[in-house]
Scaffold this motif. Sequence first.
Motif, PDB file in Angstrom:
ATOM      1  N   GLN A 135      -4.840   5.807  -6.754  1.00  0.00           N
ATOM      2  CA  GLN A 135      -3.795   4.844  -7.071  1.00  0.00           C
ATOM      3  C   GLN A 135      -3.733   4.559  -8.570  1.00  0.00           C
ATOM      4  OE1 GLN A 135      -4.646   1.479  -4.539  1.00  0.00           O
ATOM      5  NE2 GLN A 135      -4.352   2.687  -2.670  1.00  0.00           N
TER       6      GLN A 135
ATOM      7  N   GLN B  60      -0.483   5.532 -10.999  1.00  0.00           N
ATOM      8  CA  GLN B  60       0.262   4.536 -11.757  1.00  0.00           C
ATOM      9  C   GLN B  60       0.227   4.830 -13.257  1.00  0.00           C
ATOM     10  OE1 GLN B  60      -0.157   0.551 -10.365  1.00  0.00           O
ATOM     11  NE2 GLN B  60       0.348  -0.365 -12.343  1.00  0.00           N
TER      12      GLN B  60
ATOM     13  N   THR C 142       4.630  -0.223 -11.492  1.00  0.00           N
ATOM     14  CA  THR C 142       4.594  -0.244 -10.030  1.00  0.00           C
ATOM     15  C   THR C 142       5.885  -0.841  -9.492  1.00  0.00           C
ATOM     16  OG1 THR C 142       3.364  -0.963  -8.066  1.00  0.00           O
ATOM     17  CG2 THR C 142       3.444  -2.503  -9.920  1.00  0.00           C
TER      18      THR C 142
END
Length: 381
Positions: A207, A211, A218
């Motif tokens: 994750q 990002q 996000t």
Amino acid sequence: MIPYGRQHIDDSDIKAVVDVLQSDFLTQGPVVPRFEAAVASYCQARFAVAVNSATSALHLACLALGLGPGDRLWTSAISFVASANCGRYCGADVDFVDVDPATGNLSLAALSDKLQQAAKHGTLPKILVAVHLAGQSLNMQKLAAICSQYNVKIIEDASHAIGAKDGEQAVGHCSYSDVCVFSFHPVKPITSGEGGMALTNSPALYQQMQQLRSHGITREADKMPFGSDGDWYYAMTELGFNFRMTDLSAALGLSQLNKLPDFMARRQALAKIYDDALPSPWQPLYIAQPSHCSYHLYVIQQPGLALAEKARLFKALREQGIGVNLHYVPIPNQPYYQNLGQQPAAYPGAQRYYRESLTLPLFVDMSGDQQQQVLEALARL
């Protein structure tokens, strides 16, 4: 000139790219996640993050692992400079581990000794970037056992090694590393034009890298510190980068991935011909298990060769149309790192490898006549 490496592109690759050109998405469309899923499945890793280069993937991996000023990153003294530069991008100090000159890969004995000394002096690294030179995997289980004693995180720089095996598992399975990075540059085992990928089994690292590759933005409301203003809203929660891969690149990479087993078989067959026919006093780089090596590069060595003599041979081979190369000048020899205090003599294995090694042409479309031309030129010299 016979190049040292070259991409193989066929009609199915061209069609895959044309299909994207005729679709609604050229950049952030459905093909990138399909390519990520296919590579993760091939390597039996949980997650994959496609980016615009392996250098970007190394940078993201370091950031996701929390590398920053005051930290240390170690890597192999023999690699492309990106294996070290990723640490400098994060403001960390960079140091090197010597190699086994017979393989060019990081020496586990040298690593163990250096970690013991670093533990005594409070200078342990946060991250080790472990390089699989020429497509031969390090013994990752042994390397992980050494690093785990000192809580050192591991990034595999497998830029040369998609299609290779670590034991009986595909390189990239990440059972003994935090992140594994591949390159899809045109001379690598498969290409996406330019591109790279970071694989991991950690949801948190996945994750974070996902990002950071896209400006630190996000669109998930539960990750927005101050909430969302509506369905249109996006939040930049940290300083990220534009490291995304395009659908055009992903389409080429996905098409190439389907051919990887055939590419590996061809590279291994060409390497076997070289192994059996190299004229004395040349000898091949030591490969413990040829059937497990991707042979991104075919490196030969001549014991006792001096740099001045290698320069003469290099020039003579180039003049005869043989596109020899050298992988690599030791990173501690580079002026940038010498200006940071590195002493090349501290890495005798790397210096020996550098003096004695040469890269011969090897690529999927190499013909028998071309390979014979290379061997005959070597024999004449």
